[in-house]
Design a protein around this motif. Structure first.
Motif, PDB file in Angstrom:
ATOM      1  N   GLY A   1      65.123 -41.319 -17.822  1.00 47.12           N
ATOM      2  CA  GLY A   1      65.698 -40.877 -16.526  1.00 47.12           C
ATOM      3  C   GLY A   1      65.050 -39.412 -16.091  1.00 47.12           C
ATOM      4  N   LYS A   2      65.869 -38.660 -15.311  1.00 50.05           N
ATOM      5  CA  LYS A   2      65.382 -37.603 -14.678  1.00 50.05           C
ATOM      6  C   LYS A   2      65.248 -36.450 -15.926  1.00 50.05           C
ATOM      7  CE  LYS A   2      65.898 -37.426 -10.222  1.00 50.05           C
ATOM      8  NZ  LYS A   2      65.110 -36.989  -9.267  1.00 50.05           N
ATOM      9  N   VAL A   3      64.363 -35.795 -15.786  1.00 50.37           N
ATOM     10  CA  VAL A   3      64.218 -34.449 -16.855  1.00 50.37           C
ATOM     11  C   VAL A   3      65.346 -33.329 -16.573  1.00 50.37           C
ATOM     12  CG1 VAL A   3      62.523 -32.701 -17.689  1.00 50.37           C
ATOM     13  CG2 VAL A   3      61.650 -35.025 -16.991  1.00 50.37           C
ATOM     14  N   ILE A   4      66.022 -33.149 -17.528  1.00 50.39           N
ATOM     15  CA  ILE A   4      66.703 -32.073 -17.497  1.00 50.39           C
ATOM     16  C   ILE A   4      66.296 -31.014 -18.490  1.00 50.39           C
ATOM     17  CG2 ILE A   4      69.177 -31.222 -17.883  1.00 50.39           C
ATOM     18  CD1 ILE A   4      70.013 -34.191 -17.095  1.00 50.39           C
ATOM     19  N   PRO A   5      66.331 -29.644 -17.976  1.00 47.36           N
ATOM     20  CA  PRO A   5      65.726 -28.586 -18.701  1.00 47.36           C
ATOM     21  C   PRO A   5      66.907 -28.262 -19.911  1.00 47.36           C
ATOM     22  CG  PRO A   5      66.261 -27.750 -16.552  1.00 47.36           C
ATOM     23  CD  PRO A   5      66.641 -29.281 -16.498  1.00 47.36           C
ATOM     24  N   PRO A   6      66.383 -27.440 -20.665  1.00 43.68           N
ATOM     25  CA  PRO A   6      67.456 -26.889 -21.689  1.00 43.68           C
ATOM     26  C   PRO A   6      68.374 -26.014 -20.972  1.00 43.68           C
ATOM     27  CG  PRO A   6      65.189 -26.373 -22.470  1.00 43.68           C
ATOM     28  CD  PRO A   6      65.243 -26.875 -21.058  1.00 43.68           C
ATOM     29  N   GLU A   7      69.578 -25.679 -21.486  1.00 36.56           N
ATOM     30  CA  GLU A   7      70.841 -25.040 -20.969  1.00 36.56           C
ATOM     31  C   GLU A   7      70.461 -23.658 -20.623  1.00 36.56           C
ATOM     32  OE1 GLU A   7      75.430 -24.636 -21.230  1.00 36.56           O
ATOM     33  OE2 GLU A   7      74.590 -25.975 -22.602  1.00 36.56           O
ATOM     34  N   ASN A   8      69.689 -22.899 -21.223  1.00 38.17           N
ATOM     35  CA  ASN A   8      69.374 -21.588 -20.948  1.00 38.17           C
ATOM     36  C   ASN A   8      68.564 -21.610 -19.657  1.00 38.17           C
ATOM     37  OD1 ASN A   8      66.980 -22.474 -22.527  1.00 38.17           O
ATOM     38  ND2 ASN A   8      66.091 -20.682 -22.693  1.00 38.17           N
ATOM     39  N   ILE A   9      67.598 -22.536 -19.371  1.00 37.12           N
ATOM     40  CA  ILE A   9      66.927 -22.364 -18.140  1.00 37.12           C
ATOM     41  C   ILE A   9      67.677 -22.778 -16.982  1.00 37.12           C
ATOM     42  CG2 ILE A   9      65.067 -23.639 -16.768  1.00 37.12           C
ATOM     43  CD1 ILE A   9      63.975 -22.111 -19.375  1.00 37.12           C
ATOM     44  N   MET A  10      68.669 -23.667 -16.995  1.00 34.33           N
ATOM     45  CA  MET A  10      69.850 -24.094 -16.412  1.00 34.33           C
ATOM     46  C   MET A  10      70.649 -22.795 -15.981  1.00 34.33           C
ATOM     47  SD  MET A  10      70.769 -28.148 -16.769  1.00 34.33           S
ATOM     48  CE  MET A  10      71.192 -27.974 -18.384  1.00 34.33           C
ATOM     49  N   GLU A  11      71.041 -22.318 -17.006  1.00 35.19           N
ATOM     50  CA  GLU A  11      71.979 -21.036 -16.754  1.00 35.19           C
ATOM     51  C   GLU A  11      71.057 -19.864 -15.858  1.00 35.19           C
ATOM     52  OE1 GLU A  11      75.292 -20.237 -17.624  1.00 35.19           O
ATOM     53  OE2 GLU A  11      75.633 -22.091 -18.467  1.00 35.19           O
ATOM     54  N   GLU A  12      69.812 -19.730 -16.307  1.00 38.49           N
ATOM     55  CA  GLU A  12      69.111 -18.744 -15.537  1.00 38.49           C
ATOM     56  C   GLU A  12      69.014 -19.141 -13.916  1.00 38.49           C
ATOM     57  OE1 GLU A  12      64.461 -17.617 -15.872  1.00 38.49           O
ATOM     58  OE2 GLU A  12      65.492 -17.429 -17.634  1.00 38.49           O
ATOM     59  N   SER A  13      68.537 -20.247 -13.688  1.00 38.59           N
ATOM     60  CA  SER A  13      68.499 -20.658 -12.688  1.00 38.59           C
ATOM     61  C   SER A  13      69.883 -20.627 -11.587  1.00 38.59           C
ATOM     62  CB  SER A  13      68.195 -22.305 -12.692  1.00 38.59           C
ATOM     63  OG  SER A  13      67.988 -22.811 -11.054  1.00 38.59           O
ATOM     64  N   LEU A  14      70.819 -20.855 -12.450  1.00 36.04           N
ATOM     65  CA  LEU A  14      72.268 -20.668 -11.891  1.00 36.04           C
ATOM     66  C   LEU A  14      72.654 -19.270 -11.345  1.00 36.04           C
ATOM     67  CD1 LEU A  14      75.326 -21.678 -11.155  1.00 36.04           C
ATOM     68  CD2 LEU A  14      75.854 -21.256 -13.063  1.00 36.04           C
ATOM     69  N   GLU A  15      72.233 -18.366 -12.165  1.00 36.52           N
ATOM     70  CA  GLU A  15      72.504 -16.800 -12.017  1.00 36.52           C
ATOM     71  C   GLU A  15      71.349 -16.559 -10.843  1.00 36.52           C
ATOM     72  OE1 GLU A  15      71.529 -12.717 -14.331  1.00 36.52           O
ATOM     73  OE2 GLU A  15      71.911 -14.222 -15.505  1.00 36.52           O
ATOM     74  N   GLN A  16      70.274 -17.005 -10.621  1.00 39.06           N
ATOM     75  CA  GLN A  16      69.351 -16.757  -9.639  1.00 39.06           C
ATOM     76  C   GLN A  16      69.717 -17.134  -8.531  1.00 39.06           C
ATOM     77  OE1 GLN A  16      65.561 -18.100 -10.798  1.00 39.06           O
ATOM     78  NE2 GLN A  16      65.114 -16.580 -12.321  1.00 39.06           N
ATOM     79  N   SER A  17      70.398 -18.521  -8.456  1.00 41.44           N
ATOM     80  CA  SER A  17      70.998 -19.153  -7.103  1.00 41.44           C
ATOM     81  C   SER A  17      72.260 -18.180  -6.663  1.00 41.44           C
ATOM     82  CB  SER A  17      71.354 -20.553  -7.603  1.00 41.44           C
ATOM     83  OG  SER A  17      72.042 -20.937  -6.162  1.00 41.44           O
ATOM     84  N   LEU A  18      73.259 -17.831  -7.882  1.00 44.78           N
ATOM     85  CA  LEU A  18      74.191 -17.142  -7.439  1.00 44.78           C
ATOM     86  C   LEU A  18      74.046 -15.812  -6.816  1.00 44.78           C
ATOM     87  CD1 LEU A  18      76.569 -17.781 -10.475  1.00 44.78           C
ATOM     88  CD2 LEU A  18      76.919 -18.472  -8.010  1.00 44.78           C
ATOM     89  N   GLU A  19      73.014 -15.109  -7.410  1.00 42.97           N
ATOM     90  CA  GLU A  19      72.565 -13.780  -7.083  1.00 42.97           C
ATOM     91  C   GLU A  19      71.861 -13.850  -5.289  1.00 42.97           C
ATOM     92  OE1 GLU A  19      69.373 -10.420  -8.025  1.00 42.97           O
ATOM     93  OE2 GLU A  19      70.299 -11.443  -9.854  1.00 42.97           O
ATOM     94  N   ALA A  20      71.243 -14.882  -5.165  1.00 45.06           N
ATOM     95  CA  ALA A  20      70.577 -15.183  -3.989  1.00 45.06           C
ATOM     96  C   ALA A  20      71.843 -15.388  -2.972  1.00 45.06           C
ATOM     97  CB  ALA A  20      69.689 -16.118  -3.829  1.00 45.06           C
ATOM     98  N   LYS A  21      72.860 -16.284  -3.037  1.00 46.00           N
ATOM     99  CA  LYS A  21      73.619 -16.737  -2.381  1.00 46.00           C
ATOM    100  C   LYS A  21      74.839 -15.768  -1.929  1.00 46.00           C
ATOM    101  CE  LYS A  21      73.285 -21.678  -3.102  1.00 46.00           C
ATOM    102  NZ  LYS A  21      71.688 -21.810  -2.645  1.00 46.00           N
ATOM    103  N   LEU A  22      75.132 -15.068  -3.052  1.00 43.08           N
ATOM    104  CA  LEU A  22      76.102 -13.919  -2.770  1.00 43.08           C
ATOM    105  C   LEU A  22      75.519 -12.692  -2.214  1.00 43.08           C
ATOM    106  CD1 LEU A  22      77.910 -13.979  -6.452  1.00 43.08           C
ATOM    107  CD2 LEU A  22      78.732 -14.523  -3.841  1.00 43.08           C
ATOM    108  N   GLY A  23      74.298 -12.381  -2.368  1.00 43.09           N
ATOM    109  CA  GLY A  23      73.638 -11.251  -1.779  1.00 43.09           C
ATOM    110  C   GLY A  23      73.521 -11.635  -0.233  1.00 43.09           C
ATOM    111  N   ARG A  24      73.293 -12.972   0.008  1.00 46.23           N
ATOM    112  CA  ARG A  24      73.278 -13.175   1.435  1.00 46.23           C
ATOM    113  C   ARG A  24      74.656 -13.170   2.199  1.00 46.23           C
ATOM    114  NH1 ARG A  24      69.545 -17.310  -0.095  1.00 46.23           N
ATOM    115  NH2 ARG A  24      71.018 -19.013  -0.187  1.00 46.23           N
ATOM    116  N   VAL A  25      75.653 -13.461   1.458  1.00 49.21           N
ATOM    117  CA  VAL A  25      77.060 -13.375   1.923  1.00 49.21           C
ATOM    118  C   VAL A  25      77.322 -12.255   2.326  1.00 49.21           C
ATOM    119  CG1 VAL A  25      79.503 -13.676   1.429  1.00 49.21           C
ATOM    120  CG2 VAL A  25      78.025 -15.684   0.973  1.00 49.21           C
ATOM    121  N   ILE A  26      77.087 -11.133   1.135  1.00 48.12           N
ATOM    122  CA  ILE A  26      77.593  -9.965   1.285  1.00 48.12           C
ATOM    123  C   ILE A  26      76.746  -9.181   2.405  1.00 48.12           C
ATOM    124  CG2 ILE A  26      77.495  -7.705   0.016  1.00 48.12           C
ATOM    125  CD1 ILE A  26      77.995  -9.135  -2.557  1.00 48.12           C
ATOM    126  N   ALA A  27      75.316  -9.234   2.279  1.00 48.17           N
ATOM    127  CA  ALA A  27      74.753  -8.924   3.586  1.00 48.17           C
ATOM    128  C   ALA A  27      75.097  -9.170   4.914  1.00 48.17           C
ATOM    129  CB  ALA A  27      73.205  -9.271   3.287  1.00 48.17           C
TER     130      ALA A  27
END
Length: 182
Positions: free
Chosen positions: A87-113
């Motif tokens: 099936g689909k390749v799912i990366p290790p949890e630390n990679i997903m957590e890092e990706s989530l943090e980057q996504s949150l930072e980018a999205k929240l940055g746009r909302v706040i800006a």
């Protein structure tokens, strides 16, 4: 058939591994594929996982993948791949957590800006500045201290033919902003 030292299994635990999707001699014979005789001279290297009987057979025979028709080859290859499909390749949890943090930072940055820009009437400020600078620019063209835009573009393109008119307009824009306070 390509030499391979070991035959990896689907249950092998490794970060990265090679999977042998090759056509084994027994498989080729069972499929009824055309067998070619080859000259024997020196001993040919073969995959270490093969039965000695097939190791000896490969010293004087071979089967090419192009012995299969295209539909037969595709079905064979898909069957090989299906053995290892998890099936689909799912990366290790630390990679997903890092990706989530980057996504949150980018999205929240746009909302706040966007909120800051709205609170400070950004769109209104930009519109007012554009009106003011354009008026100053047009006034300078009217009094002759600034060449008309069309003339500037034609002059620059004649001087630098590979340039694009849009680039010249961008340069004019930068010059206007530098020379006229708003």
């Amino acid at each position: 058939m390509r030499p391979c030292k070991t035959k990896p299994g689907p249950d092998q635990d490794a970060k990265s591994r090679s999977i042998n999707l090759g056509l084994d001699p027994e498989e080729a014979v069972d499929m009824g594929l055309e067998v070619e005789e080859v000259e024997t001279g020196r001993k040919r290297a073969v995959a270490g996982y093969l039965d000695p009987r097939w190791e000896n057979w490969l010293q004087g025979h071979r089967v090419e993948l192009n012995a299969m028709s295209t539909p037969q080859f595709l079905a064979w290859l898909e069957g090989k791949i299906r053995l290892y499909d998890q099936g689909k390749v799912i990366p290790p949890e630390n990679i997903m957590e890092e990706s989530l943090e980057q996504s949150l930072e980018a999205k929240l940055g746009r909302v706040i800006a966007d909120e800051i820009l709205e609170q400070n009437h950004y769109d209104d400020q930009v519109a007012a500045a554009v009106r003011q600078v354009k008026q100053c620019y047009h006034d300078s063209q009217t009094c002759g201290s600034q060449a008309p835009l069309k003339e500037t573009v034609q002059t620059e393109l004649a001087r630098e033919p590979v340039n694009l008119w849009k680039n010249v307009v961008e340069e004019v824009s930068e010059g206007i902003i530098k020379n006229y306070r708003f």
